[in-house]
Design an enzyme around this catalytic site. Structure first.
Site, PDB file in Angstrom:
ATOM      1  N   SER A  89       0.990  -0.783   0.286  1.00  0.00           N
ATOM      2  CA  SER A  89      -0.263  -0.189  -0.009  1.00  0.00           C
ATOM      3  C   SER A  89       1.217   1.333   0.351  1.00  0.00           C
ATOM      4  O   SER A  89       0.636   2.128  -0.487  1.00  0.00           O
ATOM      5  CB  SER A  89      -0.774   0.208   1.613  1.00  0.00           C
ATOM      6  OG  SER A  89      -0.109   0.071   2.664  1.00  0.00           O
ATOM      7  N   THR A 209      -2.939   2.826   2.276  1.00  0.00           N
ATOM      8  CA  THR A 209      -2.494   4.160   2.650  1.00  0.00           C
ATOM      9  C   THR A 209      -1.900   4.229   4.319  1.00  0.00           C
ATOM     10  O   THR A 209      -2.340   3.319   5.041  1.00  0.00           O
ATOM     11  CB  THR A 209      -3.699   5.155   2.354  1.00  0.00           C
ATOM     12  OG1 THR A 209      -3.874   5.493   0.898  1.00  0.00           O
ATOM     13  CG2 THR A 209      -2.650   6.422   2.962  1.00  0.00           C
ATOM     14  N   THR A 227       1.525   7.756   0.522  1.00  0.00           N
ATOM     15  CA  THR A 227       0.973   6.262  -0.243  1.00  0.00           C
ATOM     16  C   THR A 227       1.350   5.364  -1.166  1.00  0.00           C
ATOM     17  O   THR A 227       1.734   6.795  -2.074  1.00  0.00           O
ATOM     18  CB  THR A 227      -0.983   6.426  -0.540  1.00  0.00           C
ATOM     19  OG1 THR A 227      -1.285   5.265  -0.831  1.00  0.00           O
ATOM     20  CG2 THR A 227      -0.878   8.077  -1.234  1.00  0.00           C
ATOM     21  N   ARG A 237      -2.566  10.007 -12.202  1.00  0.00           N
ATOM     22  CA  ARG A 237      -4.375   9.829 -11.450  1.00  0.00           C
ATOM     23  C   ARG A 237      -2.912  10.123  -9.120  1.00  0.00           C
ATOM     24  O   ARG A 237      -2.574   9.374  -9.253  1.00  0.00           O
ATOM     25  CB  ARG A 237      -5.234   9.023 -10.683  1.00  0.00           C
ATOM     26  CG  ARG A 237      -5.974   9.053  -9.584  1.00  0.00           C
ATOM     27  CD  ARG A 237      -5.740   7.968  -8.103  1.00  0.00           C
ATOM     28  NE  ARG A 237      -6.308   8.115  -7.945  1.00  0.00           N
ATOM     29  CZ  ARG A 237      -6.553   7.337  -6.160  1.00  0.00           C
ATOM     30  NH1 ARG A 237      -5.290   7.541  -5.444  1.00  0.00           N
ATOM     31  NH2 ARG A 237      -7.512   7.803  -5.794  1.00  0.00           N
ATOM     32  N   VAL A 238      -4.380  11.181  -8.684  1.00  0.00           N
ATOM     33  CA  VAL A 238      -3.876  11.349  -7.466  1.00  0.00           C
ATOM     34  C   VAL A 238      -4.598  11.786  -7.085  1.00  0.00           C
ATOM     35  O   VAL A 238      -5.829  12.016  -6.812  1.00  0.00           O
ATOM     36  CB  VAL A 238      -3.077  12.823  -7.356  1.00  0.00           C
ATOM     37  CG1 VAL A 238      -2.505  13.613  -6.447  1.00  0.00           C
ATOM     38  CG2 VAL A 238      -1.526  12.915  -8.708  1.00  0.00           C
ATOM     39  N   GLY A 239      -4.384  11.096  -5.270  1.00  0.00           N
ATOM     40  CA  GLY A 239      -5.030  10.764  -4.322  1.00  0.00           C
ATOM     41  C   GLY A 239      -5.183  11.672  -3.188  1.00  0.00           C
ATOM     42  O   GLY A 239      -5.045  12.862  -3.265  1.00  0.00           O
ATOM     43  N   ASP A 240      -5.749  11.417  -1.918  1.00  0.00           N
ATOM     44  CA  ASP A 240      -5.921  12.473  -1.352  1.00  0.00           C
ATOM     45  C   ASP A 240      -4.670  12.817  -0.731  1.00  0.00           C
ATOM     46  O   ASP A 240      -4.566  13.573   0.208  1.00  0.00           O
ATOM     47  CB  ASP A 240      -7.195  11.840  -0.200  1.00  0.00           C
ATOM     48  CG  ASP A 240      -7.380  10.250   0.339  1.00  0.00           C
ATOM     49  OD1 ASP A 240      -6.808   9.739  -0.033  1.00  0.00           O
ATOM     50  OD2 ASP A 240      -6.888  10.787   1.241  1.00  0.00           O
ATOM     51  N   THR A 260      -6.747   6.912   5.477  1.00  0.00           N
ATOM     52  CA  THR A 260      -6.802   5.815   4.395  1.00  0.00           C
ATOM     53  C   THR A 260      -7.497   5.506   3.577  1.00  0.00           C
ATOM     54  O   THR A 260      -8.952   5.880   3.699  1.00  0.00           O
ATOM     55  CB  THR A 260      -5.865   4.875   4.775  1.00  0.00           C
ATOM     56  OG1 THR A 260      -6.838   3.833   5.717  1.00  0.00           O
ATOM     57  CG2 THR A 260      -5.138   5.084   5.629  1.00  0.00           C
ATOM     58  N   GLY A 261      -7.877   4.770   2.104  1.00  0.00           N
ATOM     59  CA  GLY A 261      -8.851   4.965   1.851  1.00  0.00           C
ATOM     60  C   GLY A 261      -9.746   5.888   0.409  1.00  0.00           C
ATOM     61  O   GLY A 261      -8.715   5.187  -0.509  1.00  0.00           O
ATOM     62  N   GLY A 263      -9.927   7.974  -1.911  1.00  0.00           N
ATOM     63  CA  GLY A 263      -9.423   9.088  -1.718  1.00  0.00           C
ATOM     64  C   GLY A 263      -9.952  10.283  -2.531  1.00  0.00           C
ATOM     65  O   GLY A 263     -10.315  11.763  -1.566  1.00  0.00           O
TER      66      GLY A 263
HETATM   67  N1  GLY Z   1      -5.988   7.452   0.284  1.00  0.00           N
HETATM   68  C1  GLY Z   1      -5.277   6.615  -1.229  1.00  0.00           C
HETATM   69  C2  GLY Z   1      -5.791   7.119  -2.440  1.00  0.00           C
HETATM   70  O1  GLY Z   1      -6.605   7.054  -2.512  1.00  0.00           O
HETATM   71  O2  GLY Z   1      -5.122   7.687  -3.581  1.00  0.00           O
END
Ligand code: GLY
Length: 354
Positions: A89, A209, A227, A237-240, A260-261, A263
């Site tokens: 992760s 994450t 993460t 793609r970029v997450g949170d 986490t989870g 994003g």
């Molecule tokens: N929380 C990690 C992501 O969505 O990339």
């Protein structure tokens, strides 16, 4: 040996208020939930409860208990987890994007200075959280991405490496063979039910994450979220995790929170900032985590969607109390690790909406 708060002990500790958590979904933000983990400052917590998470907490505790800063402690703990090849992760061995390229996101925030740094879509560097710290401390910027972030890391002597392991490559190849039903092209997550989709017994998508949050002996608060992001994501793609206020927020007057989870929902709801503001308003860290899940759930309820949030939230206040929550139905209670002068605790939080 860690102090494990199993479900039975947990319910015993929280008798009289734990029932409120069971009805949190029905009665909303004013629901009383359990008070969460009770720690003492200095303290470090991480969303990881596995052996690597515990080892990371122990190593960071050595630093924290010797008077080290929260910022140094969270970086040390995050680094330990990032280089674990078994952890798919984050960092080295993290699951790649749809092209088989590992792209890492990370952020750091220092409550003492309200300063922050982050990197996104960073390739080839095992410790993205340390590069995020460089962005925070050695540039006048907050977020750097892709090749620019890599060039920054290399200019400070970071070595560019292949982050794929045998394990992550095998998982990616398996996904590619099954991709027609499980890629990211199509409507947004909340308009389709894929959170529990599986390939060969494994969840089809991974949002794993790690959050690391700490308060040091001086009362300074710091946090890191790091993460490899959503597995098999569309290139770029970029997450949170690298978005300050979404995957991480720290405020020395209040505490810190991380996500986490899934994003995308965390970005759209500024969930970590929301949790810190809930704690500022008097909610415990445990309650703040549940409040954030409820806030996201309500958004979709208004659209007449029967959708439960796919995040795990973790929060720590400046007094050393902490909590976590998620709404996954099939995974039992969410866990986190805490290390303070009382030892190591694996804490079980609340399954929101159960
Ligand atoms: N929380 C990690 C992501 O969505 O990339």
């Amino acid at each position: 040996m860690p102090r494990a708060i199993n479900r039975r002990l947990f319910l015993g500790r929280t008798a009289g208020v734990g029932v409120g958590a069971l009805f949190a979904r029905a009665v909303g933000l004013e629901a009383r939930s359990n008070p969460g983990g009770i720690g003492r400052v200095p303290i470090l917590v991480t969303s990881h409860s596995n052996q690597t998470g515990q080892r990371a907490a122990e190593q960071a505790w050595e630093l924290l208990s010797a008077g080290g800063s929260a910022l140094d402690a969270v970086e040390l703990a995050a680094n330990v987890i990032e280089v674990d090849p078994e952890d798919t992760s984050v960092g080295y061995g993290g699951l790649p994007n749809e092209n088989g390229v590992v792209q890492l996101d990370a952020s750091v925030m220092d409550g003492a200075t309200y300063n922050a740094g982050a990197v996104a879509s960073l390739e080839g560097i095992k410790n993205p959280s340390s590069v995020a710290r460089l962005v925070m401390e050695r540039t006048d910027h907050v977020l750097m991405v892709g090749p620019g972030a890599l060039a920054l890391a290399k200019s400070f002597g970071f070595e560019e490496e292949d982050l794929m392991t045998e394990r992550s490559r095998a998982r990616w190849l398996e996904w590619r063979e099954n991709r027609s039903e499980s890629d990211d092209w199509g409507p947004p997550d909340h308009l389709r039910d894929r959170a529990e989709a599986r390939i060969g017994g494994e969840p089809a998508f991974h949002y794993g994450t790690v959050n690391v949050l700490a308060v040091d002996a001086s009362g300074d608060v710091a946090g890191i979220t790091t993460t490899s992001g959503l597995s098999w994501k569309i290139d770029g793609r970029v997450g949170d995790s690298p978005i300050i206020g979404a995957g991480l927020y720290v405020d020395n007057d209040v505490g810190a929170a991380g996500a986490t989870g899934r994003g995308e929902d965390v970005i759209k709801s500024c969930a970590s900032y929301f949790m810190v503001e809930r704690m500022r308003a008097g909610r415990t860290p445990q309650q703040a985590c549940e409040d954030a899940l409820e806030m996201i759930r309500r958004r979709y309820e208004r659209l007449n969607l029967d959708f439960m949030p796919g995040e795990k939230f973790v929060a720590l206040n400046r007094d050393g109390d902490y909590g976590c929550a998620w709404s996954y139905e099939s995974r039992g209670l969410p866990q986190m690790t805490a290390r303070d002068s009382g030892g190591l605790t694996v804490y079980e939080g609340v399954q929101f909406g159960a």
